[in-house]
Scaffold this motif. Structure first.
Motif, PDB file in Angstrom:
ATOM      1  N   ILE A 151       0.866  -1.186   0.000  1.00 18.44           N
ATOM      2  CA  ILE A 151       0.000   0.000   0.000  1.00 18.44           C
ATOM      3  C   ILE A 151       0.899   1.231   0.000  1.00 18.44           C
ATOM      4  O   ILE A 151       1.824   1.315   0.808  1.00 18.44           O
ATOM      5  CB  ILE A 151      -0.879   0.059   1.277  1.00 18.44           C
ATOM      6  N   GLY A 192      -0.091   4.760   0.754  1.00 14.62           N
ATOM      7  CA  GLY A 192      -1.248   5.538   1.173  1.00 14.62           C
ATOM      8  C   GLY A 192      -1.239   6.973   0.689  1.00 14.62           C
ATOM      9  O   GLY A 192      -2.289   7.588   0.543  1.00 14.62           O
ATOM     10  N   GLY A 224      -2.254   6.483  -3.024  1.00 13.04           N
ATOM     11  CA  GLY A 224      -3.499   5.732  -3.209  1.00 13.04           C
ATOM     12  C   GLY A 224      -3.276   4.494  -4.053  1.00 13.04           C
ATOM     13  O   GLY A 224      -4.006   4.220  -4.998  1.00 13.04           O
ATOM     14  N   LEU A 252      -2.726   0.263  -4.171  1.00 11.95           N
ATOM     15  CA  LEU A 252      -2.878  -1.022  -3.496  1.00 11.95           C
ATOM     16  C   LEU A 252      -2.533  -2.115  -4.495  1.00 11.95           C
ATOM     17  O   LEU A 252      -3.074  -2.142  -5.610  1.00 11.95           O
ATOM     18  CB  LEU A 252      -4.329  -1.197  -2.991  1.00 11.95           C
ATOM     19  N   HIS A 260      -5.237  -6.450   3.067  1.00 11.49           N
ATOM     20  CA  HIS A 260      -4.897  -5.052   3.304  1.00 11.49           C
ATOM     21  C   HIS A 260      -3.806  -4.965   4.354  1.00 11.49           C
ATOM     22  O   HIS A 260      -3.909  -4.228   5.324  1.00 11.49           O
ATOM     23  CB  HIS A 260      -6.134  -4.250   3.723  1.00 11.49           C
ATOM     24  N   HIS A 290      -8.569   7.500   6.618  1.00  9.25           N
ATOM     25  CA  HIS A 290      -7.961   6.177   6.746  1.00  9.25           C
ATOM     26  C   HIS A 290      -6.597   6.348   7.387  1.00  9.25           C
ATOM     27  O   HIS A 290      -5.910   7.329   7.116  1.00  9.25           O
ATOM     28  CB  HIS A 290      -7.821   5.531   5.361  1.00  9.25           C
ATOM     29  N   TYR A 305      -4.311   5.500   4.009  1.00 11.32           N
ATOM     30  CA  TYR A 305      -4.554   6.285   2.791  1.00 11.32           C
ATOM     31  C   TYR A 305      -4.697   7.763   3.109  1.00 11.32           C
ATOM     32  O   TYR A 305      -5.603   8.153   3.842  1.00 11.32           O
ATOM     33  CB  TYR A 305      -5.827   5.831   2.070  1.00 11.32           C
ATOM     34  N   TYR A 353      -7.290   9.264  -2.246  1.00 15.15           N
ATOM     35  CA  TYR A 353      -8.505   8.481  -2.500  1.00 15.15           C
ATOM     36  C   TYR A 353      -8.174   6.987  -2.385  1.00 15.15           C
ATOM     37  O   TYR A 353      -7.232   6.488  -3.004  1.00 15.15           O
ATOM     38  CB  TYR A 353      -9.004   8.799  -3.910  1.00 15.15           C
ATOM     39  N   ASP A 354      -8.906   6.268  -1.572  1.00 17.14           N
ATOM     40  CA  ASP A 354      -8.724   4.813  -1.435  1.00 17.14           C
ATOM     41  C   ASP A 354      -9.039   4.184  -2.808  1.00 17.14           C
ATOM     42  O   ASP A 354     -10.153   4.350  -3.322  1.00 17.14           O
ATOM     43  CB  ASP A 354      -9.714   4.328  -0.354  1.00 17.14           C
ATOM     44  N   ARG A 368      -9.803   1.371  -3.730  1.00  8.79           N
ATOM     45  CA  ARG A 368     -10.940   0.445  -3.707  1.00  8.79           C
ATOM     46  C   ARG A 368     -12.257   1.212  -3.785  1.00  8.79           C
ATOM     47  O   ARG A 368     -13.236   0.752  -4.381  1.00  8.79           O
ATOM     48  CB  ARG A 368     -10.896  -0.406  -2.427  1.00  8.79           C
ATOM     49  N   ASN A 418     -13.121   6.141   1.896  1.00 12.09           N
ATOM     50  CA  ASN A 418     -12.449   4.845   1.969  1.00 12.09           C
ATOM     51  C   ASN A 418     -13.390   3.764   1.424  1.00 12.09           C
ATOM     52  O   ASN A 418     -14.519   4.051   1.036  1.00 12.09           O
ATOM     53  CB  ASN A 418     -11.967   4.558   3.400  1.00 12.09           C
ATOM     54  N   VAL A 419     -12.934   2.518   1.427  1.00 13.87           N
ATOM     55  CA  VAL A 419     -13.683   1.427   0.775  1.00 13.87           C
ATOM     56  C   VAL A 419     -15.110   1.292   1.320  1.00 13.87           C
ATOM     57  O   VAL A 419     -16.032   0.897   0.601  1.00 13.87           O
ATOM     58  CB  VAL A 419     -12.910   0.083   0.920  1.00 13.87           C
TER      59      VAL A 419
END
Ligand code: CMC
Length: 429
Positions: A65, A67, A70, A72, A234, A308, A311, A314-315, A317, A362-363
């Motif tokens: 990740i 963060g 952004g 993953l 994650h 988050h 993050y 922007y996440d 996910r 977030n997600v």
């Protein structure tokens, strides 16, 4: 020519002594601090890190990740590519084995998982024992733990034994999840259908009623699969850390997974999407959004699904879930909460309070809206999260037990209690 070395020089002002500690991968070893003492009988310097905010507890090659940007990736593969082109079972294989499967490996893997979806009939009876309105996540925690009593060989340490339990856990999670739901609404259990895909079979076990053969809608089946992919790992979050900690004592993976599920149950972790849904329902309409954002800025509450620990962008996910939502709504009809969510995101992302604190969706911000449109009650949200996360938990458990540098997890403490004192008999108190 002066040579630069990756070291850290520390001067202990209590003693005037200087120490040079190696720096590797941007970290120092906490144990290297133990040599820093004020006297020979001193225990040595400790680090104090409540919430493990700045402690790397392991080396891991599973999930990356970034963060700030952004990003993953699972085993190096960007989440966007996996969500677009892969399937949950293929991603599970990747996360656990480290590489994408060949066609033969993939076929064998899918076959194995598909043929371990049934649970022992006694587990079903165990499920029957729960109160009629028991929370499905509570049932999942208990029944996953109970599986350990059905597979006592799971305590073994060989590669084959590990593989068998990994297959069983991934295969049986959807069955336990769907059975927990059916019990909570007093409906007869629907058994696994091995003709269906992993996600399709789960939808079958959730929704099948009187039809002879349940046929999942392909869009919803794919959406379910993508949602599972997005939750598959994650890195060292609360539940994964719990899995590793329990596994570090050589507990079997069923018991460790039950612990991980329990960690996920909390509203600061797997329960956040439920909180988002409640918040959007409380806001009620698009014209109340500005007021709600102002209240969050005034510290009256937190915008659920925003912000988050890792993050600060922007996440990735959340972007995928947002796009997926519209595909799902084409089938299910629009969830009116989506308009409130989109407006909330628009206002918050233009607002100095959220911009300066790097608070982005977030997600969890959009996932609850999709789940609700698909017919899942909010009590199932953490269960769906757990179903997606099980490959990640298992991959971390396996990595942990195979890591020769690891030992039983046992942090230290800074004792703040009383000094030694004498016991006073009850009659004299
Ligand atoms: N709404 C309003 N203000 C916020 C929010 C929010 N959602 N999140 C953080 N802040 C503010 C916070 O008040 C603080 O402001 P100040 O500097 O003025 O005191 C600043 O931003 C930093 O907050 P923090 O609590 O130090 O940040 P953290 O990294 O410890 O917390 C978090 C991360 C996810 C717990 C937090 O952002 C939060 O509570 N978000 C809402 C709950 C949520 O959506 N959780 C799901 C997380 S993702 C899925 C999962 O991990 O399971």
């Amino acid at each position: 020519m002066s040579e630069t070395r990756d070291t850290l020089t520390i001067t202990d002002n209590r003693t005037g002594r200087t120490y040079e500690l190696p720096v590797e991968d941007g970290s120092i070893r906490a144990m290297d601090l133990r040599q820093i003492k004020v006297a020979d009988d001193d225990f040595g310097l400790l680090t104090y890190d409540p919430g493990f905010k700045n402690t790397a507890s392991c080396r891991s090659s599973i999930c990356f990740i970034d963060g700030d940007v952004g990003i993953l990736r699972y085993r190096g593969y960007p989440i966007e590519q996996l969500a677009e082109s892969s399937s949950f079972l293929e991603v599970a294989y990747l996360i656990i084995h480290g590489e994408l499967p060949t066609p033969e490996q993939h076929e064998q893997w899918v076959y194995e998982i598909t043929h371990h979806t049934f649970i022992h009939e006694n587990i079903k009876q165990f499920m029957d024992g729960f109160h009629h309105d028991a929370h499905p996540m509570g049932m999942l925690v208990s029944t996953v733990g109970a599986l350990s009593t059905f597979y006592p060989e799971a305590k073994g340490t060989g590669a084959e034994t590990r593989h068998m339990q990994i297959v069983r856990l991934i295969a049986k999670f959807p069955t336990l999840a769907a059975f927990a739901y059916r019990h909570s609404i007093g409906m007869r259990y629907a058994y696994p259908d091995n003709d269906l895909s992993f996600a399709g079979n789960f939808l079958n076990m959730m929704w099948k009623t009187t039809e002879l053969k349940y046929e999942p809608d392909p869009v919803l089946e794919r959406a379910m699969d993508v949602l599972l992919i997005l939750h598959a790992d994650h890195e060292q979050n609360c539940s994964t850390t719990t899995m590793r900690v329990i596994g570090s004592s050589d507990a079997d993976p069923y018991s460790a997974s039950a612990g991980a599920c329990a960690a996920l149950y909390g509203r600061k972790h797997g329960g956040a999407n439920e909180a988002v849904l409640n918040m959007l329902q409380d806001i009620g309409s698009v014209d109340k959004v500005a007021e709600a954002v102002a209240a969050a800025k005034a510290g009256e509450y937190r915008l659920m699904g925003f912000g988050h620990r890792v993050y600060k962008n922007y996440d990735p996910r959340a972007k995928i879930v947002r796009e997926l939502a519209h595909e799902v709504f084409d089938i299910t009809g629009k969830n009116p909460l989506i308009d409130i969510a989109v407006e909330l995101e628009r206002i918050a992302l233009e607002d100095e309070y959220f911009v300066s604190r790097k608070l982005y969706p977030n997600v969890d911000f959009y996932s609850g809206i999709i789940y609700q449109a698909m017919g899942f009650p909010v009590s199932m949200f953490p269960v769906l999260f757990a179903m997606g996360r099980i490959p990640g938990w298992l991959a971390h458990w396996q990595e942990h037990v195979l890591d020769e540098e690891q030992a039983i997890s046992r942090p230290r403490q800074l004792y703040t209690g009383a000094d030694e004192r004498d016991y006073v008999p009850l009659s004299l108190r």
